[in-house]
Scaffold this motif. Structure first.
Motif, PDB file in Angstrom:
ATOM      1  N   ARG A  81      12.876  11.965  33.252  1.00  0.00           N
ATOM      2  CA  ARG A  81      12.206  10.987  32.383  1.00  0.00           C
ATOM      3  C   ARG A  81      12.584   9.571  32.799  1.00  0.00           C
ATOM      4  NH1 ARG A  81      11.865  12.285  25.931  1.00  0.00           N
ATOM      5  NH2 ARG A  81      10.921  14.373  26.027  1.00  0.00           N
ATOM      6  N   GLY A  82      11.595   8.708  32.830  1.00  0.00           N
ATOM      7  CA  GLY A  82      11.851   7.331  33.209  1.00  0.00           C
ATOM      8  C   GLY A  82      11.987   7.117  34.697  1.00  0.00           C
ATOM      9  N   GLY A  83      11.845   8.192  35.489  1.00  0.00           N
ATOM     10  CA  GLY A  83      11.967   8.079  36.933  1.00  0.00           C
ATOM     11  C   GLY A  83      10.674   7.630  37.591  1.00  0.00           C
ATOM     12  N   PRO A  84      10.704   7.452  38.899  1.00  0.00           N
ATOM     13  CA  PRO A  84       9.547   6.904  39.608  1.00  0.00           C
ATOM     14  C   PRO A  84       8.346   7.838  39.679  1.00  0.00           C
ATOM     15  CG  PRO A  84      11.250   7.584  41.159  1.00  0.00           C
ATOM     16  CD  PRO A  84      11.847   7.688  39.793  1.00  0.00           C
ATOM     17  N   LEU A  85       8.544   9.132  39.386  1.00  0.00           N
ATOM     18  CA  LEU A  85       7.427  10.079  39.428  1.00  0.00           C
ATOM     19  C   LEU A  85       7.119  10.645  38.049  1.00  0.00           C
ATOM     20  CD1 LEU A  85       8.067  12.123  42.714  1.00  0.00           C
ATOM     21  CD2 LEU A  85       6.439  10.252  42.331  1.00  0.00           C
ATOM     22  N   ALA A  86       7.485   9.946  37.004  1.00  0.00           N
ATOM     23  CA  ALA A  86       7.220  10.392  35.637  1.00  0.00           C
ATOM     24  C   ALA A  86       6.232   9.435  34.994  1.00  0.00           C
ATOM     25  CB  ALA A  86       8.515  10.449  34.835  1.00  0.00           C
ATOM     26  N   ALA A  87       5.055   9.956  34.606  1.00  0.00           N
ATOM     27  CA  ALA A  87       4.012   9.117  34.032  1.00  0.00           C
ATOM     28  C   ALA A  87       3.370   9.822  32.850  1.00  0.00           C
ATOM     29  CB  ALA A  87       2.943   8.790  35.078  1.00  0.00           C
ATOM     30  N   GLY A  88       3.484   9.225  31.657  1.00  0.00           N
ATOM     31  CA  GLY A  88       2.771   9.717  30.495  1.00  0.00           C
ATOM     32  C   GLY A  88       3.546  10.697  29.644  1.00  0.00           C
ATOM     33  N   ALA A  89       2.879  11.120  28.557  1.00  0.00           N
ATOM     34  CA  ALA A  89       3.440  12.102  27.629  1.00  0.00           C
ATOM     35  C   ALA A  89       2.290  12.740  26.871  1.00  0.00           C
ATOM     36  CB  ALA A  89       4.414  11.442  26.663  1.00  0.00           C
ATOM     37  N   ALA A  90       2.524  13.954  26.386  1.00  0.00           N
ATOM     38  CA  ALA A  90       1.528  14.649  25.571  1.00  0.00           C
ATOM     39  C   ALA A  90       2.218  15.770  24.821  1.00  0.00           C
ATOM     40  CB  ALA A  90       0.389  15.202  26.432  1.00  0.00           C
ATOM     41  N   GLY A  91       1.740  16.066  23.627  1.00  0.00           N
ATOM     42  CA  GLY A  91       2.302  17.159  22.872  1.00  0.00           C
ATOM     43  C   GLY A  91       3.800  17.040  22.691  1.00  0.00           C
ATOM     44  N   ALA A  92       4.509  18.106  23.057  1.00  0.00           N
ATOM     45  CA  ALA A  92       5.954  18.146  22.866  1.00  0.00           C
ATOM     46  C   ALA A  92       6.735  17.646  24.069  1.00  0.00           C
ATOM     47  CB  ALA A  92       6.381  19.580  22.548  1.00  0.00           C
ATOM     48  N   LEU A  93       6.054  17.280  25.159  1.00  0.00           N
ATOM     49  CA  LEU A  93       6.743  16.955  26.404  1.00  0.00           C
ATOM     50  C   LEU A  93       6.407  15.554  26.888  1.00  0.00           C
ATOM     51  CD1 LEU A  93       6.186  20.289  28.388  1.00  0.00           C
ATOM     52  CD2 LEU A  93       8.221  19.610  27.094  1.00  0.00           C
ATOM     53  N   ALA A  94       7.341  14.980  27.606  1.00  0.00           N
ATOM     54  CA  ALA A  94       7.105  13.742  28.344  1.00  0.00           C
ATOM     55  C   ALA A  94       7.235  14.040  29.827  1.00  0.00           C
ATOM     56  CB  ALA A  94       8.108  12.665  27.924  1.00  0.00           C
TER      57      ALA A  94
END
Length: 472
Positions: free
Chosen positions: A371-384
Motif C-alpha cells: 500500500r502506498g507503493g509505486p505500483l499501488a493505485a486505487g481501492a474498492a470494496g474491502a481492499l486497497a
C-alpha cells in the motif's frame, strides 16, 4: 563447460540457494533465459532456514511445488521443556492459527532448507532450466546495454541483468561496493547442526534452558526426515566447536543425553545473530535479493521467507520487461517495494530474538503488502491496491488461487457488472465472480505475485496502469 567460453543470458543469477532457485523457476515459466551459477560444488547441505511461513507457502503453490513441500515437511510440534533430565512442561512455540477460505495455509511448515532447495531445483529442471555448480563470480562490469561477468571456471557471461542471490557475504555486493547498515543483535555466538538422536522422541521440539554458565539448547525434529536441528547458544567470546565431537560434547553437557547417543552429525555451522540491510538493492543492471540484501536473526523464521518473496517480486517484473515490453523503469519498483518490507522484517526478527514479540500473526507474513507503493493505485470494496489478494471459492469449482496460478495478471470482477475495456493485453486474464466478503464489490487487477495492483469501482484508470506494467 569449456574454458574461456562465452555464454549469453537474459538474466545471470549468482547463487543457487532458495532465493536464486525461486527466481530461476519463476523466470523459466515466463520464457526468460536465466543462467544460475553457484560457487559451491552442490546445493547447501544443512537445515538452516527450516520454517516456511504461510505467505511463502502461497508462493510455492503458485510455482507448482507446494504439494512436494507438504509431502516432505510437517507442522511445528509443541515445545517440551526439560530440567535435570525430566520433562517439566509444554511450551507453545507459535501462536495457533487455522486455515480459512481466504488464507488456506496456516503455519509455519517445517522443512529443512536442503530439501526446499532440492524441490526447487527439481522444478527448475522440469521447466528446462539448470544450475551450474563450482563456478564462482570473479569479476563484474556493466554498461548501458549489458553486464559482463567472469566466472572461476573460465566462462564469461554476457547478461542483460544480474541478480545477486549469493548470501550474506555476497561477492556481487562487494564488487559493486554496496555497503550494509546494521547491528549485532546478540554478541553470544550460536551453533546450529543437523544431528541424529534415535534415543530422543520426535513428538516435541525439545528445549533445554540455560543453566549456570551454559546457554540454552534446542532440538527440533525435522518432519519427514530422521534428523533434528540442534541450536545452542554460547557465552560472548566463546568459539563453538563445530566438529562432530564438539557437537556431541555440547549435547552431553546440556542435556540428559550422552555423547554417543548422537549417532550422526550431518552438518554444523556457527554464527552470530546480526541484522543488516543493504544501502541499496540496485546498481544499474545488477539487483540484490535475499541475504545479499538483508541479514536476519533466525528467530521468527523470516530470513528465507523474505528472500523467497524478494525473488517472487522481482521475477514477474523482469519477465514483463524482457518478454512483454514493459518499460525498464518497472524494475525501479523492486527496491521501492521490497526494501521497506525487508527493513520491517529485520525489526521483527530482532524483537522475536530478544523476546519482545511472540511468533504469531506478524511472522506469518500474510499482512505484508505494498500500500502506498509505486505500483499501488486505487481501492474498492474491502481492499486497497497493494494488499495481498485473498484466496476463495469460485462457483464452477476451482479456487481463486487456481485462477491466479501462473505468470499472468488477473482482472477480477467481484459482485459487479461494471463494463471492462474491450481490449486488454494478452497477459491479462478476466474472471467474474459473485460477491465475496474478503474482496467486497469492485474490480481488482491482481499482479502475477498475488497482490492487488489496481482497484476501482469501474475501469477508469485501468488502461493507464497497465501501460506501466506491460505492452498494450
Amino acid at each position: 563447460m569449456e574454458l574461456n567460453s562465452v555464454k549469453e543470458a537474459d538474466v545471470l543469477i549468482v547463487g543457487a540457494g532458495p532465493t536464486g532457485l525461486t527466481l530461476a523457476v519463476d523466470l523459466a515459466r515466463r520464457g526468460v533465459d536465466a543462467l544460475v551459477v553457484e560457487k559451491a560444488d552442490g546445493l547447501f547441505p544443512g537445515s538452516r532456514g527450516k520454517g516456511i511461513q504461510p505467505r511463502t507457502m502461497e508462493v510455492l503453490d503458485d510455482l507448482g511445488v507446494v504439494d512436494a513441500v507438504r509431502d516432505a515437511g510437517g507442522p511445528a510440534p509443541v515445545g517440551m521443556v526439560w530440567q535435570d533430565g525430566a520433562r517439566v512442561g509444554e511450551h507453545v512455540m507459535f501462536e495457533p492459527a487455522e486455515p480459512s477460505e481466504a488464507e488456506p495455509y496456516a503455519g509455519p511448515w517445517l522443512l529443512p532448507q536442503w530439501r526446499t532447495q532440492e524441490i526447487l531445483q527439481a522444478r527448475l529442471t522440469e521447466l528446462g532450466g539448470s544450475a551450474t555448480f563450482g563456478a564462482a563470480l570473479t569479476r563484474l562490469a556493466q554498461d548501458a546495454e549489458r553486464v559482463t561477468a567472469d566466472l572461476s571456471d573460465g566462462t564469461t557471461v554476457l547478461a542483460r541483468y544480474v541478480v545477486a542471490a549469493d548470501g550474506g557475504r555476497s561477492t556481487v555486493r562487494g564488487l559493486l561496493g554496496i555497503g550494509m547498515t546494521g547491528e549485532t543483535i546478540d554478541p553470544k555466538p550460536m551453533l546450529v547442526a543437523d544431528v541424529r538422536i534415535p534415543a530422543l522422541d520426535r513428538d516435541n521440539w525439545h528445549l533445554f534452558p540455560p543453566s549456570g554458565d551454559q546457554g540454552f539448547l534446542s532440538v527440533a525434529p525435522l518432519p519427514g526426515h530422521e534428523e533434528f536441528q540442534l541450536v545452542a547458544q554460547f557465552a560472548d567470546g566463546d568459539t563453538p566447536d563445530t566438529s562432530p565431537a564438539g557437537v556431541r560434547a555440547v549435547v552431553a553437557a546440556r542435556t540428559h543425553l550422552t555423547a554417543d547417543q548422537v549417532t550422526d552429525v550431518r552438518w554444523a555451522s556457527d554464527f552470530r545473530p546480526r541484522a543488516a540491510l543493504a544501502d541499496r538493492f540496485r546498481e544499474g543492471r545488477v539487483l540484490l535479493a535475499g541475504d545479499a540484501a538483508h541479514i536476519h536473526s533466525p528467530a521468527g523464521g523470516q530470513g528465507l521467507n523474505t528472500s523467497v518473496q524478494d525473488a517472487y517480486n522481482l521475477g514477474w517484473k523482469l519477465g514483463q520487461v524482457l518478454r512483454h515490453g514493459a518499460p525498464p523503469a518497472l524494475l525501479d519498483t523492486y527496491e521501492a517495494e521490497r526494501r521497506p518490507v525487508a527493513a520491517d522484517m529485520l525489526g521483527l526478527s530482532t524483537r522475536v530474538h530478544r523476546g519482545e514479540e511472540q511468533r504469531g500473526r506478524s511472522t506469518q507474513q500474510l499482512d505484508l503488502g505494498y500500500r502506498g507503493g509505486p505500483l499501488a493505485a486505487g481501492a474498492a470494496g474491502a481492499l486497497a491496491a497493494g494488499d495481498r489478494a485473498p484466496d476463495g471459492p469460485l462457483p464452477d469449482g476451482p479456487r481463486l488461487f487456481d485462477a491466479f496460478r501462473g505468470p499472468h495478471f488477473t482482472l477480477l470482477a467481484v459482485g459487479t457488472d461494471a463494463p471492462l475495456p474491450q481490449s486488454l493485453p494478452a497477459i491479462v486474464r478476466v474472471l467474474r465472480t459473485g460477491p465475496y466478503e474478503p474482496y467486497g464489490k469492485g474490480l481488482f487487477l491482481v499482479r502475477p505475485d498475488g497482490y492487488v495492483g489496481w482497484a476501482g469501482e469501474d475501469a477508469t484508470g485501468l488502461g493507464a496502469y497497465l501501460a506501466r506494467v506491460t505492452r498494450r
